[in-house]
Design an enzyme around this catalytic site. Structure first.
Site, PDB file in Angstrom:
ATOM      1  N   TYR A 182      -1.000   7.746  -3.318  1.00  0.00           N
ATOM      2  CA  TYR A 182      -1.187   7.168  -4.651  1.00  0.00           C
ATOM      3  C   TYR A 182      -2.355   7.875  -5.362  1.00  0.00           C
ATOM      4  CZ  TYR A 182       1.655   2.840  -3.927  1.00  0.00           C
ATOM      5  OH  TYR A 182       2.653   1.908  -3.734  1.00  0.00           O
ATOM      6  N   ASP A 232       0.876  -1.177   0.000  1.00  0.00           N
ATOM      7  CA  ASP A 232       0.000   0.000   0.000  1.00  0.00           C
ATOM      8  C   ASP A 232       0.910   1.223   0.000  1.00  0.00           C
ATOM      9  OD1 ASP A 232      -2.321   1.620   0.221  1.00  0.00           O
ATOM     10  OD2 ASP A 232      -2.043   1.771   2.388  1.00  0.00           O
ATOM     11  N   SER A 233       0.306   2.398  -0.174  1.00  0.00           N
ATOM     12  CA  SER A 233       1.087   3.640  -0.151  1.00  0.00           C
ATOM     13  C   SER A 233       1.376   4.041   1.297  1.00  0.00           C
ATOM     14  CB  SER A 233       0.278   4.745  -0.813  1.00  0.00           C
ATOM     15  OG  SER A 233      -0.879   4.998  -0.030  1.00  0.00           O
ATOM     16  N   CYS A 238      -4.791  -1.677  -1.399  1.00  0.00           N
ATOM     17  CA  CYS A 238      -4.994  -0.270  -1.739  1.00  0.00           C
ATOM     18  C   CYS A 238      -6.099  -0.169  -2.784  1.00  0.00           C
ATOM     19  CB  CYS A 238      -3.678   0.274  -2.294  1.00  0.00           C
ATOM     20  SG  CYS A 238      -3.812   1.940  -2.926  1.00  0.00           S
ATOM     21  N   THR A 294      -6.986   2.458  -4.376  1.00  0.00           N
ATOM     22  CA  THR A 294      -6.587   3.346  -5.470  1.00  0.00           C
ATOM     23  C   THR A 294      -5.779   2.585  -6.516  1.00  0.00           C
ATOM     24  OG1 THR A 294      -6.468   5.094  -3.821  1.00  0.00           O
ATOM     25  CG2 THR A 294      -5.489   5.548  -5.958  1.00  0.00           C
ATOM     26  N   CYS A 302     -10.983   3.443   1.138  1.00  0.00           N
ATOM     27  CA  CYS A 302      -9.518   3.549   1.088  1.00  0.00           C
ATOM     28  C   CYS A 302      -9.027   2.862   2.355  1.00  0.00           C
ATOM     29  CB  CYS A 302      -9.108   5.024   1.084  1.00  0.00           C
ATOM     30  SG  CYS A 302      -7.362   5.321   1.458  1.00  0.00           S
ATOM     31  N   THR A 303      -7.960   2.095   2.240  1.00  0.00           N
ATOM     32  CA  THR A 303      -7.541   1.299   3.398  1.00  0.00           C
ATOM     33  C   THR A 303      -6.960   2.163   4.528  1.00  0.00           C
ATOM     34  OG1 THR A 303      -5.443   0.845   2.276  1.00  0.00           O
ATOM     35  CG2 THR A 303      -7.194  -0.814   2.084  1.00  0.00           C
TER      36      THR A 303
HETATM   37  N1  DGL Z   1      -4.615   3.252   1.058  1.00  0.00           N
HETATM   38  C1  DGL Z   1      -4.897   3.582  -0.268  1.00  0.00           C
HETATM   39  C2  DGL Z   1      -6.267   3.221  -0.768  1.00  0.00           C
HETATM   40  O1  DGL Z   1      -6.814   2.254  -0.297  1.00  0.00           O
HETATM   41  C3  DGL Z   1      -4.167   4.687  -0.960  1.00  0.00           C
HETATM   42  C4  DGL Z   1      -4.308   6.052  -0.452  1.00  0.00           C
HETATM   43  C5  DGL Z   1      -3.441   6.996  -1.240  1.00  0.00           C
HETATM   44  O2  DGL Z   1      -2.226   6.810  -1.199  1.00  0.00           O
HETATM   45  O3  DGL Z   1      -3.990   7.889  -1.889  1.00  0.00           O
HETATM   46  O4  DGL Z   1      -6.812   3.842  -1.637  1.00  0.00           O
END
Ligand code: DGL
Length: 243
Positions: free
Chosen positions: A42, A10-11, A73, A75, A177-178
């Site tokens: 991300y 993940d980011s 993630c 995204t 979003c996680t």
């Molecule tokens: N945790 C991520 C998600 O589920 C990414 C959030 C991001 O870096 O923008 O979308």
């Protein structure tokens, strides 16, 4: 029996909200968690930028011989996972999508908001999911700054107060979003009592099904890779705590 790890990325720290549920279900697996905080968020990247970033993450994870890779993630799943699957044909990937279907199946008449990053909200893949399954009381709210605030340990309350000020009497909040489960308290402070829905338990069950003939019986190690500051302690705290 297969000792190879289940790899996550993940980011940053958000994907640990999924890892937590998977460990509960599969405590004897080995895990590698890749926190790509240096590229957070991300959600504000272009598709091309994100494809390169995620390819680099996958190349790094391949060194561990993963039995599968969890794109923890929403995204990255929404924007590039289809193309990543085409590039790495031999790897099993599990993606993460906002739990819009759960609202469709169980909470048709509840007033619902689905909160996502900008990248997820504007992706073709999510738009299709949302149009196919949204109920008449369901609204999308993009929160472009929220994942970054959470990742950088900043209080998300002032931002959420402004972002959600037009929303009253919300019953259900889909955390698309996680990172967002880590802002539940701040969301409750703005919206009052709501039911939160995220996809983590569904993903854990899917992984268990996929691995049914390929499980490990004596693992239990977690290796954490950070691309910016060391986030291992935060990840372990998320795994071990209720939030
Ligand atoms: N945790 C991520 C998600 O589920 C990414 C959030 C991001 O870096 O923008 O979308």
């Amino acid at each position: 029996m297969n000792n190879n790890p289940i790899c996550f990325f993940d980011s940053g720290i958000g994907g640990a909200t999924i890892l937590k549920e998977v460990i509960k279900l599969l405590p004897y697996e080995n895990y590698v968690y890749y926190a790509d905080s240096i590229n957070n968020p991300y959600g504000n990247k272009t598709k091309n930028e994100l494809f390169k970033i995620v390819s680099n993450v996958v190349d790094n994870l391949l060194e561990y011989n993963p039995k599968l890779i969890v794109c923890a993630c929403n995204t990255a799943t929404a924007m590039v996972l289809n193309d990543i699957r085409k590039k790495y044909k031999d790897i099993i990937f599990v993606g993460t999508e906002p739990a819009v279907k759960v609202v469709h199946d169980k909470y048709q008449d509840k007033k619902t908001i689905v909160i996502t990053t900008k990248g997820t909200g504007e992706s073709k893949r999510f738009k299709k999911l949302f149009n196919d399954y949204k109920t008449k009381n369901c609204t999308l709210v993009e929160a472009p700054l929220l994942a970054g605030l959470i990742e950088n340990n900043k209080d998300p309350y002032p931002y959420l107060k402004e972002l959600l000020k037009g929303y009253k009497d919300i019953d259900i909040v889909v955390l698309g979003c996680t990172h967002f489960p880590l802002a539940k308290n701040a969301i409750k402070m703005v919206l009052g009592k709501v039911t939160f829905i995220d996809g983590s338990i569904g993903i854990a069950n899917r992984i268990k099904n996929l691995l049914k003939d390929n499980l490990n019986l004596n693992g239990g190690n977690i290796k954490i890779i950070s691309t910016k500051d060391d986030v291992s302690k935060i990840i372990l705290k998320i795994i071990n705590k209720n939030y």
